[in-house]
Design a protein around this motif. Structure first.
Motif, PDB file in Angstrom:
ATOM      1  N   LEU A  90      31.488  38.698  35.590  1.00 24.55           N
ATOM      2  CA  LEU A  90      31.154  39.319  36.864  1.00 24.55           C
ATOM      3  C   LEU A  90      30.455  40.653  36.655  1.00 24.55           C
ATOM      4  O   LEU A  90      30.867  41.455  35.814  1.00 24.55           O
ATOM      5  CB  LEU A  90      32.426  39.561  37.681  1.00 24.55           C
ATOM      6  N   GLY A 104      28.809  40.575  42.185  1.00 20.74           N
ATOM      7  CA  GLY A 104      27.949  39.413  42.219  1.00 20.74           C
ATOM      8  C   GLY A 104      28.782  38.146  42.237  1.00 20.74           C
ATOM      9  O   GLY A 104      30.021  38.196  42.187  1.00 20.74           O
TER      10      GLY A 104
ATOM     11  N   GLN B  33      40.983  49.223  47.473  1.00 20.55           N
ATOM     12  CA  GLN B  33      40.201  48.132  48.038  1.00 20.55           C
ATOM     13  C   GLN B  33      40.999  46.828  47.997  1.00 20.55           C
ATOM     14  O   GLN B  33      41.834  46.629  47.119  1.00 20.55           O
ATOM     15  CB  GLN B  33      38.907  47.923  47.221  1.00 20.55           C
ATOM     16  N   TYR B  35      40.141  42.645  47.982  1.00 20.70           N
ATOM     17  CA  TYR B  35      39.118  41.640  47.801  1.00 20.70           C
ATOM     18  C   TYR B  35      39.732  40.253  47.994  1.00 20.70           C
ATOM     19  O   TYR B  35      40.915  40.040  47.718  1.00 20.70           O
ATOM     20  CB  TYR B  35      38.529  41.698  46.382  1.00 20.70           C
ATOM     21  N   GLN B  37      38.768  36.278  46.687  1.00 22.93           N
ATOM     22  CA  GLN B  37      37.913  35.558  45.765  1.00 22.93           C
ATOM     23  C   GLN B  37      38.206  34.067  45.857  1.00 22.93           C
ATOM     24  O   GLN B  37      39.362  33.648  45.786  1.00 22.93           O
ATOM     25  CB  GLN B  37      38.143  36.044  44.330  1.00 22.93           C
ATOM     26  N   GLY B  40      35.388  30.164  41.315  1.00 24.30           N
ATOM     27  CA  GLY B  40      34.019  30.125  40.823  1.00 24.30           C
ATOM     28  C   GLY B  40      33.077  31.120  41.470  1.00 24.30           C
ATOM     29  O   GLY B  40      31.882  31.133  41.160  1.00 24.30           O
ATOM     30  N   GLU B  41      33.594  31.969  42.358  1.00 18.37           N
ATOM     31  CA  GLU B  41      32.760  32.952  43.038  1.00 18.37           C
ATOM     32  C   GLU B  41      33.238  34.354  42.686  1.00 18.37           C
ATOM     33  O   GLU B  41      34.342  34.552  42.158  1.00 18.37           O
ATOM     34  CB  GLU B  41      32.831  32.759  44.557  1.00 18.37           C
ATOM     35  N   GLY B  42      32.407  35.347  43.003  1.00 18.29           N
ATOM     36  CA  GLY B  42      32.820  36.718  42.776  1.00 18.29           C
ATOM     37  C   GLY B  42      33.716  37.224  43.887  1.00 18.29           C
ATOM     38  O   GLY B  42      33.718  36.686  44.996  1.00 18.29           O
ATOM     39  N   PRO B  43      34.513  38.262  43.618  1.00 22.10           N
ATOM     40  CA  PRO B  43      35.356  38.839  44.668  1.00 22.10           C
ATOM     41  C   PRO B  43      34.500  39.419  45.796  1.00 22.10           C
ATOM     42  O   PRO B  43      33.469  40.044  45.540  1.00 22.10           O
ATOM     43  CB  PRO B  43      36.109  39.953  43.939  1.00 22.10           C
ATOM     44  N   LEU B  45      34.481  42.040  48.941  1.00 21.26           N
ATOM     45  CA  LEU B  45      35.202  43.196  49.465  1.00 21.26           C
ATOM     46  C   LEU B  45      35.589  42.963  50.920  1.00 21.26           C
ATOM     47  O   LEU B  45      34.754  42.642  51.763  1.00 21.26           O
ATOM     48  CB  LEU B  45      34.314  44.435  49.355  1.00 21.26           C
ATOM     49  N   THR B  48      38.211  48.908  52.506  1.00 16.35           N
ATOM     50  CA  THR B  48      38.565  50.070  51.694  1.00 16.35           C
ATOM     51  C   THR B  48      39.427  50.990  52.546  1.00 16.35           C
ATOM     52  O   THR B  48      39.070  51.285  53.697  1.00 16.35           O
ATOM     53  CB  THR B  48      37.312  50.833  51.248  1.00 16.35           C
ATOM     54  N   LEU B  86      42.138  33.849  46.086  1.00 13.73           N
ATOM     55  CA  LEU B  86      42.840  34.846  45.273  1.00 13.73           C
ATOM     56  C   LEU B  86      42.613  36.210  45.906  1.00 13.73           C
ATOM     57  O   LEU B  86      41.467  36.626  46.081  1.00 13.73           O
ATOM     58  CB  LEU B  86      42.301  34.829  43.844  1.00 13.73           C
ATOM     59  N   LEU B  88      42.987  40.203  45.703  1.00 12.59           N
ATOM     60  CA  LEU B  88      43.094  41.253  44.696  1.00 12.59           C
ATOM     61  C   LEU B  88      43.039  42.618  45.354  1.00 12.59           C
ATOM     62  O   LEU B  88      42.165  42.881  46.174  1.00 12.59           O
ATOM     63  CB  LEU B  88      41.928  41.151  43.705  1.00 12.59           C
ATOM     64  N   PHE B  98      42.608  46.850  38.791  1.00 10.41           N
ATOM     65  CA  PHE B  98      42.871  45.691  39.609  1.00 10.41           C
ATOM     66  C   PHE B  98      44.355  45.360  39.604  1.00 10.41           C
ATOM     67  O   PHE B  98      45.045  45.526  38.592  1.00 10.41           O
ATOM     68  CB  PHE B  98      42.087  44.474  39.107  1.00 10.41           C
ATOM     69  N   GLY B  99      44.825  44.851  40.737  1.00  9.42           N
ATOM     70  CA  GLY B  99      46.168  44.336  40.811  1.00  9.42           C
ATOM     71  C   GLY B  99      46.278  43.016  40.082  1.00  9.42           C
ATOM     72  O   GLY B  99      45.278  42.445  39.635  1.00  9.42           O
ATOM     73  N   SER B 103      47.622  34.442  44.612  1.00  4.58           N
ATOM     74  CA  SER B 103      46.906  33.198  44.902  1.00  4.58           C
ATOM     75  C   SER B 103      47.520  32.573  46.146  1.00  4.58           C
ATOM     76  O   SER B 103      48.681  32.179  46.146  1.00  4.58           O
ATOM     77  CB  SER B 103      47.005  32.246  43.709  1.00  4.58           C
TER      78      SER B 103
END
Lengths: 112, 108
Positions: A90, A104, B33, B35, B37, B40-43, B45, B48, B86, B88, B98-99, B103
């Motif tokens: 990432l 991303g 923050q 997030y 997720q 297969g993808e990014g977190p 946001l 905040t 997920l 976070l 990150f925490g 899940s």
């Protein structure tokens, strides 16, 4: 525009290959990050660039080599990886260091 | 050193139920923050929070930052299958911490 673009989305490489991951953002952010993430685990910080200079290297093996050609681009060069390096990689950016980060979609890397 | 502990680690609930996820630390953060997720993808946001005691609402999601800026909670009302993912938390200090992650699976 809050988009961070990563390419490729998927990558399969052999242990003797050399490949690069790319990341781009046009939000004017001055901090950029590489993270590695295993399934259902939180992302692990690898590198931080602040104002185009490497500010943090979290003891990452030298087979991973980051590069920041300009304030909008971040690359991660890969060489002689091991199967255990297979993960989701990432990229993220933030306005300045350690303010809210935008991620991303990641590159799913498989090392065979 | 994992500075942020999330609980529960796994949560499986029926559609329509309410749930709360906790993010706890002994450290003080300048901001925190949350997030979400998907596999297969990014977190992505969600929010905040910056001020101790702050409460922010995002549709069915309510986020709270502890008075001492050491902990936070995420409450989801009437969970839907689209909330599956997920979750976070991440605290901002001299880097992002990150925490441990939660899940969540929402069963239709």
């Amino acid at each position: 525009d809050t988009e961070v673009t990563q390419t490729p989305k998927h990558l399969v490489m052999g242990m003797t290959n050399k490949k690069s991951l790319k990341c781009e953002q046009h939000m004017g952010h001055r901090a950029m990050y590489w993270y590695k993430q295993k399934a259902k685990k939180p992302p692990e910080l690898m590198f931080v660039y602040s104002y185009e200079k490497l500010s943090i290297n979290e003891s990452v093996p030298s087979r991973f080599s980051p590069e920041c050609p300009n304030s909008s681009l971040l690359n991660l060069h890969l060489h002689a990886l091991q199967p255990e390096d297979s993960a989701l990689y990432l990229c993220a950016s933030s306005l300045e260091g350690y303010t809210e980060a935008f991620f991303g979609q990641g590159t799913r890397l498989t090392v065979v | 050193t994992q500075l942020l502990e999330q609980s529960p680690q796994f949560l499986s609930i029926q559609e329509g139920e309410n749930l709360t996820v906790y993010c706890n630390s002994s450290s003080v953060f300048s901001s925190l923050q949350w997030y979400r997720q998907e596999p297969g993808e990014g977190p992505v946001l969600l929010v905040t929070v910056v001020t101790g005691g702050e409460v922010k609402k995002l549709k069915r999601l309510t986020f709270q930052f502890g008075d001492a800026r050491k902990d936070s909670s995420l409450h989801i009302t009437a969970a839907q299958p689209g909330d599956t993912g997920l979750y976070l938390c991440a605290g901002a200090g001299n880097q992002f911490y990150f925490g441990t992650g939660t899940s969540l699976t929402v069963i239709p």
